[in-house]
Enzyme design. Structure first.
Site: not given
Length: 264
Positions: A14-16, A106, A108, A176, A182, A222, A243-244
């Site tokens: 997921n590049w966000k 998600h 967010e 998640e 994160g 994470s 994610g990141g």
């Protein structure tokens, strides 16, 4: 270790809100080259990327033209097919771009945009209507965990998300935990397995055992190359929503190739 032959592991990035369409092209090319050079077995682990909406056409064109062994999807979808919904993206549009997947619910979106369980359910219905595979995200905050205990909130969220689904379908579920995203504080493999097993129970209750057996349940929060193998050893964890770390080609590739570098 998860060896269920009905469930091909899925590693989803997921590049966000990162990478413009030119950066997306370069990233996908490098990722595909990296995996090919490393001898990645595309039949053993499916890889999917979820770029921003503005990147989707470029990613689709590249993957289609070069026949890259990558899937792709969108980060959200509208509950509506068309109309006066400024800023929203119809599932019909995503289907025309050959998206295979769409992330729904998600954390967010739930927290920053106040998406309710009912809105998530309507988006799941919209995705299925247009033959998109919904990647349904569920998870609890640290406060939820303290008050309700493990799995209670994710289970309730999944039941709500499936409220309008009545037949056997192709879906993916991602657990998640909000407190892990994160933060560098990932859930333990045992915690992830406990929740994944409970979520599979919801799938069995609502859609039947056959669907439950073939539905992939991912862990997200994470995820790193140093911990992915431990999650993948759990019988009900079928991959990861990353994610990141999915924005780092070397790290993401290492996560994808977890089977080789740990000897699974």
């Amino acid at each position: 270790m998860n060896i269920n032959p009905r469930r091909t592991p899925l590693i989803a990035g997921n590049w966000k809100m990162n990478l413009d369409h030119l950066q997306a092209i370069a990233f996908v090319q490098k990722l595909a080259w990296n995996l090919k050079d490393a001898g990645h077995d595309t039949a053993a682990v499916e890889v999917a990327v979820f770029p921003p909406f503005t990147d989707l056409r470029s990613v689709q064109t590249l993957i289609s033209a070069d026949k890259l062994p990558l899937a792709f999807g969108a980060q959200d979808v509208s509950a509506h097919d068309s109309g006066a919904y400024t800023g929203e993206i119809s599932g019909a549009f995503l289907a025309q771009l050959e998206c295979q997947y769409v992330i729904i619910g998600h954390s967010e979106r739930r927290t920053l945009h106040n998406e309710s369980d009912e809105q998530v359910a309507s988006k799941v219905t919209a995705a299925l209507k247009h033959n998109l595979v919904p990647l349904i995200c569920v998870g609890e905050s640290a406060e939820d965990l303290a008050v309700h205990g493990p799995s209670a909130v994710p289970v309730a969220q999944l039941r709500a998300a499936l409220a309008g689904v009545t037949n056997a379908v192709d879906i993916v579920v991602a657990y998640e935990p909000v407190w892990a995203i994160g933060s560098g504080q990932a859930a333990t493999p045992e915690q992830a397995e406990q929740v994944a097993a409970a979520l599979r129970g919801v799938l069995s209750d609502t859609l039947g055992q056959d669907v439950a057996d073939k539905t992939r349940i991912l862990y997200g929060g994470s995820v790193k190359s140093t911990n992915i193998a431990a999650y993948m050893r759990e019988p009900n964890v079928d991959g990861a929503l990353v994610g990141g770390a999915s924005l780092d080609i070397a790290e993401f590739s290492s996560i994808i190739r977890y089977q080789k570098h740990v000897g699974l």
